[in-house]
Scaffold this motif. Structure first.
Motif, PDB file in Angstrom:
ATOM      1  N   ALA A  22     -28.647  43.727 -30.422  1.00 24.25           N
ATOM      2  CA  ALA A  22     -29.085  43.514 -31.968  1.00 24.25           C
ATOM      3  C   ALA A  22     -28.539  44.497 -32.731  1.00 24.25           C
ATOM      4  O   ALA A  22     -28.270  45.880 -32.182  1.00 24.25           O
ATOM      5  N   SER A  23     -28.004  44.601 -33.901  1.00 24.83           N
ATOM      6  CA  SER A  23     -27.451  45.827 -34.637  1.00 24.83           C
ATOM      7  C   SER A  23     -28.123  45.551 -36.027  1.00 24.83           C
ATOM      8  O   SER A  23     -28.739  44.683 -36.614  1.00 24.83           O
ATOM      9  N   ASP A  24     -28.195  46.571 -36.970  1.00 24.79           N
ATOM     10  CA  ASP A  24     -28.728  46.956 -38.057  1.00 24.79           C
ATOM     11  C   ASP A  24     -27.751  46.893 -39.103  1.00 24.79           C
ATOM     12  O   ASP A  24     -27.942  46.884 -40.312  1.00 24.79           O
ATOM     13  N   ASN A  25     -26.520  46.546 -38.720  1.00 25.70           N
ATOM     14  CA  ASN A  25     -25.440  46.366 -39.993  1.00 25.70           C
ATOM     15  C   ASN A  25     -25.012  45.026 -39.960  1.00 25.70           C
ATOM     16  O   ASN A  25     -23.945  44.465 -39.026  1.00 25.70           O
ATOM     17  N   ALA A  26     -25.392  44.361 -41.052  1.00 23.99           N
ATOM     18  CA  ALA A  26     -25.014  42.809 -41.320  1.00 23.99           C
ATOM     19  C   ALA A  26     -23.499  42.792 -41.463  1.00 23.99           C
ATOM     20  O   ALA A  26     -22.671  41.690 -41.494  1.00 23.99           O
ATOM     21  N   LEU A  27     -22.951  43.703 -42.112  1.00 23.99           N
ATOM     22  CA  LEU A  27     -21.358  43.695 -42.405  1.00 23.99           C
ATOM     23  C   LEU A  27     -20.365  43.773 -41.438  1.00 23.99           C
ATOM     24  O   LEU A  27     -19.365  43.171 -41.409  1.00 23.99           O
ATOM     25  N   ASP A  28     -20.800  44.373 -40.408  1.00 26.18           N
ATOM     26  CA  ASP A  28     -19.816  44.335 -39.129  1.00 26.18           C
ATOM     27  C   ASP A  28     -20.138  43.771 -38.177  1.00 26.18           C
ATOM     28  O   ASP A  28     -21.106  43.719 -37.454  1.00 26.18           O
ATOM     29  N   ILE A  29     -19.278  42.606 -37.851  1.00 29.92           N
ATOM     30  CA  ILE A  29     -19.612  41.624 -36.624  1.00 29.92           C
ATOM     31  C   ILE A  29     -18.608  42.044 -35.492  1.00 29.92           C
ATOM     32  O   ILE A  29     -18.704  41.463 -34.572  1.00 29.92           O
ATOM     33  N   VAL A  30     -17.570  42.661 -35.857  1.00 33.49           N
ATOM     34  CA  VAL A  30     -16.645  42.933 -34.796  1.00 33.49           C
ATOM     35  C   VAL A  30     -16.995  44.019 -33.690  1.00 33.49           C
ATOM     36  O   VAL A  30     -16.902  43.715 -32.615  1.00 33.49           O
ATOM     37  N   THR A  31     -17.870  44.902 -34.105  1.00 33.81           N
ATOM     38  CA  THR A  31     -17.929  46.055 -33.454  1.00 33.81           C
ATOM     39  C   THR A  31     -19.029  45.353 -32.262  1.00 33.81           C
ATOM     40  O   THR A  31     -18.977  45.677 -30.951  1.00 33.81           O
ATOM     41  N   PRO A  32     -20.091  44.684 -32.705  1.00 30.83           N
ATOM     42  CA  PRO A  32     -21.004  44.138 -31.676  1.00 30.83           C
ATOM     43  C   PRO A  32     -20.501  43.195 -30.772  1.00 30.83           C
ATOM     44  O   PRO A  32     -20.663  43.077 -29.604  1.00 30.83           O
ATOM     45  N   SER A  33     -19.436  42.348 -31.447  1.00 35.52           N
ATOM     46  CA  SER A  33     -18.746  41.319 -30.339  1.00 35.52           C
ATOM     47  C   SER A  33     -17.836  42.167 -29.478  1.00 35.52           C
ATOM     48  O   SER A  33     -17.813  41.919 -28.345  1.00 35.52           O
ATOM     49  N   ALA A  34     -17.169  43.195 -29.697  1.00 35.22           N
ATOM     50  CA  ALA A  34     -16.405  44.113 -28.735  1.00 35.22           C
ATOM     51  C   ALA A  34     -17.363  44.579 -27.781  1.00 35.22           C
ATOM     52  O   ALA A  34     -17.014  44.817 -26.537  1.00 35.22           O
ATOM     53  N   PHE A  35     -18.625  45.255 -28.272  1.00 32.89           N
ATOM     54  CA  PHE A  35     -19.371  45.645 -27.413  1.00 32.89           C
ATOM     55  C   PHE A  35     -20.077  44.648 -26.192  1.00 32.89           C
ATOM     56  O   PHE A  35     -19.743  45.033 -25.131  1.00 32.89           O
ATOM     57  N   LEU A  36     -20.302  43.475 -26.811  1.00 33.22           N
ATOM     58  CA  LEU A  36     -20.753  42.413 -25.756  1.00 33.22           C
ATOM     59  C   LEU A  36     -19.382  42.133 -24.587  1.00 33.22           C
ATOM     60  O   LEU A  36     -19.762  41.820 -23.490  1.00 33.22           O
ATOM     61  N   LYS A  37     -18.159  41.981 -25.293  1.00 27.22           N
ATOM     62  CA  LYS A  37     -17.269  41.543 -24.360  1.00 27.22           C
ATOM     63  C   LYS A  37     -17.103  42.450 -23.422  1.00 27.22           C
ATOM     64  O   LYS A  37     -16.722  42.452 -22.153  1.00 27.22           O
ATOM     65  N   ASN A  38     -16.961  44.035 -23.806  1.00 25.09           N
ATOM     66  CA  ASN A  38     -16.928  45.086 -22.805  1.00 25.09           C
ATOM     67  C   ASN A  38     -17.886  45.116 -21.645  1.00 25.09           C
ATOM     68  O   ASN A  38     -17.652  45.467 -20.563  1.00 25.09           O
ATOM     69  N   VAL A  39     -19.155  44.707 -22.153  1.00 24.13           N
ATOM     70  CA  VAL A  39     -20.434  44.892 -21.089  1.00 24.13           C
ATOM     71  C   VAL A  39     -20.066  43.783 -20.352  1.00 24.13           C
ATOM     72  O   VAL A  39     -20.374  43.973 -19.101  1.00 24.13           O
ATOM     73  N   SER A  40     -19.725  42.574 -20.767  1.00 18.50           N
ATOM     74  CA  SER A  40     -19.556  41.525 -19.895  1.00 18.50           C
ATOM     75  C   SER A  40     -18.627  41.476 -18.943  1.00 18.50           C
ATOM     76  O   SER A  40     -18.769  41.348 -17.633  1.00 18.50           O
ATOM     77  N   ASP A  41     -17.528  42.012 -19.361  1.00 15.69           N
ATOM     78  CA  ASP A  41     -16.389  42.540 -18.443  1.00 15.69           C
ATOM     79  C   ASP A  41     -16.873  43.715 -17.331  1.00 15.69           C
ATOM     80  O   ASP A  41     -16.512  43.238 -16.102  1.00 15.69           O
ATOM     81  N   ILE A  42     -17.496  44.446 -17.702  1.00 15.80           N
ATOM     82  CA  ILE A  42     -17.863  45.413 -16.523  1.00 15.80           C
ATOM     83  C   ILE A  42     -19.022  44.700 -15.696  1.00 15.80           C
ATOM     84  O   ILE A  42     -19.073  45.126 -14.546  1.00 15.80           O
ATOM     85  N   PHE A  43     -19.900  44.213 -16.458  1.00 17.08           N
ATOM     86  CA  PHE A  43     -20.990  43.567 -15.507  1.00 17.08           C
ATOM     87  C   PHE A  43     -20.425  42.673 -14.478  1.00 17.08           C
ATOM     88  O   PHE A  43     -20.928  42.619 -13.376  1.00 17.08           O
ATOM     89  N   LEU A  44     -19.533  41.816 -14.883  1.00 17.63           N
ATOM     90  CA  LEU A  44     -18.970  40.623 -13.872  1.00 17.63           C
ATOM     91  C   LEU A  44     -18.134  41.242 -13.025  1.00 17.63           C
ATOM     92  O   LEU A  44     -17.830  40.802 -11.899  1.00 17.63           O
ATOM     93  N   LYS A  45     -17.377  42.589 -13.111  1.00 15.03           N
ATOM     94  CA  LYS A  45     -16.713  43.144 -12.342  1.00 15.03           C
ATOM     95  C   LYS A  45     -17.363  43.936 -11.139  1.00 15.03           C
ATOM     96  O   LYS A  45     -16.885  44.414 -10.149  1.00 15.03           O
TER      97      LYS A  45
END
Length: 132
Positions: A22-45
């Motif tokens: 969850a983010s409080d910034n509706a304007l920025d969708i790039v940062t949360p997407s990058a965060f989720l991608k990095n977290v998923s990569d680390i989790f799956l490794k």
């Protein structure tokens, strides 16, 4: 992406696992997407994931808490430095200024039309007075 009250919820679905933030910034969708991608990569490794793919143990949760905390700190620190957020903010500022300028031009045009109408009326009155 789903908005509710003052938060925007972002999700990522990979290999049967849903990652959510969850983010409080509706304007920025790039940062949360990058965060989720990095977290998923680390989790799956994580080597423990190969043993228990769909039922993470407490060992995985304890190990991953530190990783998740590190990434949350990283992405929250970069929040203010995001060039995309800065650019969007600047674009919004320019739009506000342009809207104000357009409003001023329209007001000036209305005043000019009013003066033109008055001048036409005055010319008509003067012409009528000379004809009489």
């Amino acid at each position: 992406m789903y908005s509710f009250q003052s938060f925007v919820y972002h999700s990522l679905f990979i290999d049967g696992i849903i990652y959510l933030c969850a983010s409080d910034n509706a304007l920025d969708i790039v940062t949360p997407s990058a965060f989720l991608k990095n977290v998923s990569d680390i989790f799956l490794k994580n080597p423990l994931m190969s043993q228990e793919h769909f039922s993470p143990s407490n060992a995985i949760a304890a190990d991953f808490q530190q990783v998740l905390g590190k990434y949350m700190m990283k992405y929250n620190k970069n929040k203010g430095d995001s060039s995309i957020s800065t650019l969007r903010s600047q674009v919004t500022d320019v739009k506000i200024i342009m809207t104000q300028n357009i409003d001023k031009i329209l007001e000036s045009e209305e005043r000019l039309n009013s003066f033109t109408d008055r001048t036409d009326n005055l010319q008509t009155t003067v012409s009528d007075a000379h004809l009489s």
